[in-house]
Design a protein around this motif. Structure first.
Motif, PDB file in Angstrom:
ATOM      1  N   VAL A   1       0.830  -1.205   0.000  1.00 51.38           N
ATOM      2  CA  VAL A   1       0.000   0.000   0.000  1.00 51.38           C
ATOM      3  C   VAL A   1       0.864   1.255   0.000  1.00 51.38           C
ATOM      4  N   GLU A   2       1.796   1.345   0.957  1.00 48.99           N
ATOM      5  CA  GLU A   2       2.592   2.571   1.068  1.00 48.99           C
ATOM      6  C   GLU A   2       3.775   2.598   0.092  1.00 48.99           C
ATOM      7  N   ALA A   3       4.209   1.420  -0.406  1.00 55.44           N
ATOM      8  CA  ALA A   3       5.342   1.376  -1.349  1.00 55.44           C
ATOM      9  C   ALA A   3       4.988   0.412  -2.477  1.00 55.44           C
ATOM     10  N   TRP A   4       4.027   0.801  -3.302  1.00 56.63           N
ATOM     11  CA  TRP A   4       3.522  -0.074  -4.361  1.00 56.63           C
ATOM     12  C   TRP A   4       4.580  -0.397  -5.409  1.00 56.63           C
ATOM     13  N   TRP A   5       5.570   0.476  -5.542  1.00 55.24           N
ATOM     14  CA  TRP A   5       6.582   0.302  -6.587  1.00 55.24           C
ATOM     15  C   TRP A   5       7.499  -0.902  -6.314  1.00 55.24           C
ATOM     16  N   VAL A   6       7.593  -1.330  -5.054  1.00 56.14           N
ATOM     17  CA  VAL A   6       8.479  -2.457  -4.731  1.00 56.14           C
ATOM     18  C   VAL A   6       8.006  -3.731  -5.440  1.00 56.14           C
ATOM     19  N   MET A   7       6.695  -3.932  -5.516  1.00 56.48           N
ATOM     20  CA  MET A   7       6.149  -5.107  -6.175  1.00 56.48           C
ATOM     21  C   MET A   7       5.857  -4.877  -7.655  1.00 56.48           C
ATOM     22  N   LEU A   8       5.576  -3.621  -8.018  1.00 61.95           N
ATOM     23  CA  LEU A   8       5.132  -3.339  -9.385  1.00 61.95           C
ATOM     24  C   LEU A   8       6.194  -3.682 -10.427  1.00 61.95           C
ATOM     25  N   PHE A   9       7.398  -3.189 -10.258  1.00 59.14           N
ATOM     26  CA  PHE A   9       8.391  -3.309 -11.326  1.00 59.14           C
ATOM     27  C   PHE A   9       8.927  -4.738 -11.501  1.00 59.14           C
ATOM     28  N   PRO A  10       9.233  -5.477 -10.444  1.00 61.18           N
ATOM     29  CA  PRO A  10       9.577  -6.891 -10.686  1.00 61.18           C
ATOM     30  C   PRO A  10       8.402  -7.691 -11.223  1.00 61.18           C
ATOM     31  N   GLY A  11       7.176  -7.319 -10.822  1.00 63.69           N
ATOM     32  CA  GLY A  11       6.007  -7.993 -11.376  1.00 63.69           C
ATOM     33  C   GLY A  11       5.865  -7.746 -12.859  1.00 63.69           C
ATOM     34  N   LEU A  12       6.148  -6.510 -13.302  1.00 67.88           N
ATOM     35  CA  LEU A  12       6.119  -6.214 -14.731  1.00 67.88           C
ATOM     36  C   LEU A  12       7.189  -6.998 -15.478  1.00 67.88           C
ATOM     37  N   ALA A  13       8.363  -7.154 -14.865  1.00 68.84           N
ATOM     38  CA  ALA A  13       9.431  -7.918 -15.507  1.00 68.84           C
ATOM     39  C   ALA A  13       9.032  -9.377 -15.696  1.00 68.84           C
ATOM     40  N   VAL A  14       8.427  -9.964 -14.665  1.00 73.09           N
ATOM     41  CA  VAL A  14       7.948 -11.350 -14.767  1.00 73.09           C
ATOM     42  C   VAL A  14       6.892 -11.461 -15.868  1.00 73.09           C
ATOM     43  N   SER A  15       5.967 -10.513 -15.911  1.00 77.57           N
ATOM     44  CA  SER A  15       4.898 -10.551 -16.909  1.00 77.57           C
ATOM     45  C   SER A  15       5.450 -10.417 -18.328  1.00 77.57           C
ATOM     46  N   LEU A  16       6.397  -9.502 -18.527  1.00 80.82           N
ATOM     47  CA  LEU A  16       6.974  -9.312 -19.851  1.00 80.82           C
ATOM     48  C   LEU A  16       7.769 -10.540 -20.296  1.00 80.82           C
ATOM     49  N   ALA A  17       8.503 -11.153 -19.364  1.00 78.69           N
ATOM     50  CA  ALA A  17       9.268 -12.354 -19.716  1.00 78.69           C
ATOM     51  C   ALA A  17       8.334 -13.492 -20.109  1.00 78.69           C
ATOM     52  N   ALA A  18       7.292 -13.704 -19.323  1.00 84.73           N
ATOM     53  CA  ALA A  18       6.340 -14.771 -19.646  1.00 84.73           C
ATOM     54  C   ALA A  18       5.616 -14.479 -20.959  1.00 84.73           C
ATOM     55  N   LEU A  19       5.227 -13.219 -21.166  1.00 81.72           N
ATOM     56  CA  LEU A  19       4.547 -12.849 -22.417  1.00 81.72           C
ATOM     57  C   LEU A  19       5.470 -13.061 -23.614  1.00 81.72           C
ATOM     58  N   GLY A  20       6.722 -12.621 -23.494  1.00 79.50           N
ATOM     59  CA  GLY A  20       7.659 -12.776 -24.596  1.00 79.50           C
ATOM     60  C   GLY A  20       7.893 -14.226 -24.961  1.00 79.50           C
ATOM     61  N   MET A  21       8.095 -15.085 -23.971  1.00 81.52           N
ATOM     62  CA  MET A  21       8.344 -16.493 -24.258  1.00 81.52           C
ATOM     63  C   MET A  21       7.104 -17.173 -24.828  1.00 81.52           C
ATOM     64  N   ASN A  22       5.933 -16.793 -24.357  1.00 80.68           N
ATOM     65  CA  ASN A  22       4.711 -17.377 -24.909  1.00 80.68           C
ATOM     66  C   ASN A  22       4.480 -16.946 -26.352  1.00 80.68           C
ATOM     67  N   LEU A  23       4.777 -15.686 -26.664  1.00 80.55           N
ATOM     68  CA  LEU A  23       4.663 -15.232 -28.050  1.00 80.55           C
ATOM     69  C   LEU A  23       5.675 -15.943 -28.943  1.00 80.55           C
ATOM     70  N   LEU A  24       6.878 -16.148 -28.439  1.00 82.19           N
ATOM     71  CA  LEU A  24       7.870 -16.925 -29.178  1.00 82.19           C
ATOM     72  C   LEU A  24       7.362 -18.329 -29.448  1.00 82.19           C
ATOM     73  N   GLY A  25       6.819 -18.950 -28.409  1.00 86.98           N
ATOM     74  CA  GLY A  25       6.294 -20.307 -28.570  1.00 86.98           C
ATOM     75  C   GLY A  25       5.144 -20.378 -29.551  1.00 86.98           C
ATOM     76  N   ASP A  26       4.258 -19.387 -29.501  1.00 87.90           N
ATOM     77  CA  ASP A  26       3.143 -19.356 -30.461  1.00 87.90           C
ATOM     78  C   ASP A  26       3.652 -19.247 -31.892  1.00 87.90           C
ATOM     79  N   GLY A  27       4.648 -18.377 -32.098  1.00 86.56           N
ATOM     80  CA  GLY A  27       5.198 -18.228 -33.436  1.00 86.56           C
ATOM     81  C   GLY A  27       5.865 -19.492 -33.935  1.00 86.56           C
ATOM     82  N   LEU A  28       6.653 -20.126 -33.088  1.00 81.91           N
ATOM     83  CA  LEU A  28       7.313 -21.374 -33.470  1.00 81.91           C
ATOM     84  C   LEU A  28       6.297 -22.468 -33.752  1.00 81.91           C
ATOM     85  N   ARG A  29       5.252 -22.546 -32.939  1.00 82.82           N
ATOM     86  CA  ARG A  29       4.225 -23.569 -33.153  1.00 82.82           C
ATOM     87  C   ARG A  29       3.515 -23.359 -34.479  1.00 82.82           C
TER      88      ARG A  29
END
Length: 295
Positions: A256-284
Motif C-alpha cells: 500500500v505505502e510502497a507499491w513500486w516495490v512489487m510493481l516493477f519486478p512484477g512487470l518484468a515477470v509478466s513481460l518475460a512470460a509474455l515474450g516467451m509465450n509469443l515466441l512459442g506461439d510463433g514457433l508452433r
C-alpha cells in the motif's frame, strides 16, 4: 561413390530450402517478432544493465528507504533503501537463468524418456505410467513439495521445477516418436542394417525437435512464473541475492505505502512470460504444418 554423392546433393538442397522457408516465415510472423524483441530486451538488460547502474544490489541505506520513483531511484527504493532498478536488473540474471536451466534439463531428460518410451514398445507402458503418476500432481504442488524438502535455494527450485515439467516434455516427444517410428524411411533404415542408436540419433531426434523446441519455450515461461510463485511462498532463492520472485515477496507487506516495490519486478515477470509465450506461439504456427500461418 559418385552416384551416392549425386543422390545426396538434392536431399541437402531440399533441407537447405526447407530451413530457409522456416526462417522466412518466422521473420514474417508478428507474434514471433514481438516475443523475440521482448525476450532480447530483457536478456540484454540482465546482462549489461547492472554494469550501467554501478550500484550494489544489496547495499542498504536506511535514510533512503521507501523513496518513490525519481531521478535518483527510477524504480524507487525498498524498506532497506536498496535501489529497485538495480535489484530488478540483477534479479533478471537469476530468474532467467533458472528458467533457462529448467527448460534445458526438462528438454534433455524429457527427450530421452520420450524417445525411449516411444521407440522401444516393450518399455512404453512402464515408463509412461511413471510419467503419468508424476503428472497426477499439479506441477506447482509437486515443485513446492520438492523445494521444501531440498531447502530454499536456486538449485532446489531448478530441480523441483525440472521434475515437475519433465513428464510433460516426455509425453510431447513420445507422441512424435510414435508417429515417426512408423514412417517408411525408418523402415528402410532398419532394413539397410542401421542400429537403433543410429536411427534414433539420425532420424528420430531431428524430427522431434520442432514440437520439443515449442514446448521448451512454454516451459521457460512457466518456470519464471513458478519461481516467482515459489519465492512468494518462501521456497525460492533466499535474500539478499535478488530474484524477481523474492523482490515481490519482500514487498508484499508494503504493497500500500510502497507499491513500486512489487510493481516493477512484477512487470518484468509478466513481460518475460509474455515474450516467451509469443515466441512459442510463433514457433508452433511455423513448425506445425497443420496450422495456418498468421503474419
Amino acid at each position: 561413390m559418385t552416384e551416392v554423392v549425386l543422390a545426396a546433393a538434392p536431399t541437402q538442397m531440399l533441407a537447405e530450402r526447407r530451413r530457409f522457408r522456416v526462417l522466412r516465415k518466422l521473420a514474417a510472423h508478428r507474434s514471433f517478432k514481438i516475443g523475440l524483441v521482448l525476450v532480447a530486451i530483457l536478456v540484454l538488460c540482465a546482462i549489461i544493465g547492472p554494469m550501467l547502474t554501478g550500484i550494489d544490489p544489496t547495499a542498504m541505506s536506511i535514510r533512503s528507504r521507501f523513496k518513490p520513483p525519481s531521478a535518483r531511484f527510477p524504480f524507487g527504493s525498498d524498506q532497506y533503501g536498496r535501489d529497485i532498478l538495480t535489484r530488478v536488473l540483477y534479479g533478471g540474471r537469476l530468474s532467467l537463468s533458472i528458467g533457462l536451466s529448467v527448460a534445458l534439463i526438462s528438454g534433455v531428460f524429457g527427450a530421452a524418456i520420450g524417445v525411449t518410451a516411444g521407440y522401444f514398445r516393450a518399455l512404453d507402458p512402464y515408463v509412461m505410467r511413471l510419467m503419468d503418476a508424476l503428472m497426477a500432481f499439479p506441477a506447482i504442488l509437486l515443485a513446492i513439495g520438492i523445494g521444501a524438502a531440498l531447502g530454499a535455494q536456486a538449485s532446489s527450485i531448478v530441480v523441483a521445477l525440472s521434475v515437475a515439467y519433465v513428464p510433460r516434455t516426455a509425453r510431447i516427444v513420445r507422441a512424435s516418436v510414435l508417429v515417426i517410428r512408423e514412417m517408411e524411411y525408418l523402415q528402410a533404415a532398419r532394413v539397410s542394417g542401421a542400429g537403433d542408436l543410429h536411427i534414433i540419433v539420425k532420424h528420430v531426434l531431428p524430427n522431434c525437435l520442432g514440437p520439443l523446441i515449442v514446448q521448451l519455450t512454454f516451459i521457460f515461461a512457466y518456470a519464471i512464473l513458478a519461481e516467482a510463485a515459489l519465492s512468494f511462498l518462501g521456497i525460492g532463492p533466499p535474500p539478499p541475492a535478488p530474484s524477481w520472485g523474492n523482490i515481490i515477496a519482500e514487498g508484499r507487506d508494503y504493497s500500500v505505502e510502497a507499491w513500486w516495490v512489487m510493481l516493477f519486478p512484477g512487470l518484468a515477470v509478466s513481460l518475460a512470460a509474455l515474450g516467451m509465450n509469443l515466441l512459442g506461439d510463433g514457433l508452433r504456427d511455423v513448425l506445425d504444418p497443420r496450422l495456418k500461418i498468421e503474419t
